[in-house]
Design an enzyme around this catalytic site. Sequence first.
Site, short mmCIF file in Angstrom:
data_model
loop_
_atom_site.label_atom_id
_atom_site.label_comp_id
_atom_site.label_asym_id
_atom_site.label_seq_id
_atom_site.Cartn_x
_atom_site.Cartn_y
_atom_site.Cartn_z
N ASP A 53 -11.76 3.14 3.91
CA ASP A 53 -12.18 1.74 3.83
C ASP A 53 -13.70 1.63 3.75
O ASP A 53 -14.23 0.55 3.44
CB ASP A 53 -11.71 0.97 5.08
CG ASP A 53 -10.53 0.06 4.80
OD1 ASP A 53 -10.43 -0.46 3.68
OD2 ASP A 53 -9.72 -0.13 5.73
N GLN A 77 -5.69 -1.27 9.76
CA GLN A 77 -5.47 -2.62 9.22
C GLN A 77 -6.12 -3.67 10.13
O GLN A 77 -5.85 -3.73 11.32
CB GLN A 77 -3.96 -2.89 9.09
CG GLN A 77 -3.65 -4.20 8.39
CD GLN A 77 -4.12 -4.25 6.94
OE1 GLN A 77 -3.95 -3.30 6.19
NE2 GLN A 77 -4.75 -5.34 6.56
N LYS A 133 0.85 -1.21 0.00
CA LYS A 133 0.00 0.00 0.00
C LYS A 133 0.88 1.25 0.00
O LYS A 133 0.62 2.20 -0.74
CB LYS A 133 -0.91 0.02 1.23
CG LYS A 133 -1.94 -1.10 1.23
CD LYS A 133 -2.84 -1.01 2.45
CE LYS A 133 -3.66 -2.28 2.59
NZ LYS A 133 -3.30 -3.08 3.75
N1 GUN Z 1 -7.94 -6.73 6.20
C1 GUN Z 1 -8.28 -7.50 5.12
N2 GUN Z 1 -8.84 -6.73 4.17
C2 GUN Z 1 -8.87 -5.47 4.64
C3 GUN Z 1 -9.34 -4.24 4.10
O1 GUN Z 1 -9.86 -4.14 2.99
N3 GUN Z 1 -9.18 -3.16 4.91
C4 GUN Z 1 -8.62 -3.24 6.15
N4 GUN Z 1 -8.52 -2.12 6.86
N5 GUN Z 1 -8.18 -4.35 6.67
C5 GUN Z 1 -8.30 -5.46 5.93
#
Ligand code: GUN
Length: 230
Positions: free
Chosen positions: A71, A48, A4
């Site tokens: 998100d 996360q 990311k």
């Molecule tokens: N963990 C697995 N997929 C995601 C996601 O799309 N966003 C976040 N914040 N954590 C995750």
Amino acid sequence: MASKKKACAKAGIFSLEVDLDKDITQEKLIEEIKKLNSDNRINGILLQLPLPKHLDEHAALEAISPEKDVDGFHPINVGKLYIGLDTFVPCTPKGIIEILKRYNISISGKNAVVVGRSNIVGKPIAALLMKENATVTIAHSKTQNLPELVKNSDIVVSAIGKPYFIKGEWIKEGAVVIDVGINSVDDPSSPKGYRLVGDVEFEEASKRASYITPVPGGVGPMTIAMLLSN
Ligand code: GUN
């Protein structure tokens, strides 16, 4: 997290990784989130997941400012998505719709089955497919007639995290298969001793599907792209 950050740098987006101790208290976590809410350098916050067991995920997500919730996990944004208002759309589901649109795959009136009911993928992709006028069934671990549901579906989205769970022979001729699973399986012939596979029996399914996303390389890269877009 590394991919990311790398993608942000490539797109010219400033990013900041806040590395928190796994034993952090709920209070301290909320405090860290609030600092980012009021940090003018920051327009988007991603917490996360999954969090360590002792932390309250719902409370933490609710602490993120809805205006910075890239998100789309804050209850306000989840609610907006469900009633059809413009809002932050969760990245993986947004990427799936983008794939379907870029390949000119029509969604309206189609039977879609979503396998998995998570807040991250299953529920939001079901809402988005509904918004695009699909007839949507959400299947999950307690569903009893999964093979029949899949056999009747023009669009199959699998997000359950079980390797080869969706059998190729269940796929309807010409169906579109979106495989969200990223599962590691032992593979002594690979240098790492394992390889990544999806939820779907790819080889068999691809003989019947008109389109199918591979793992790795299908939905995964779209998720990061949509995160940057948000
Ligand atoms: N963990 C697995 N997929 C995601 C996601 O799309 N966003 C976040 N914040 N954590 C995750």
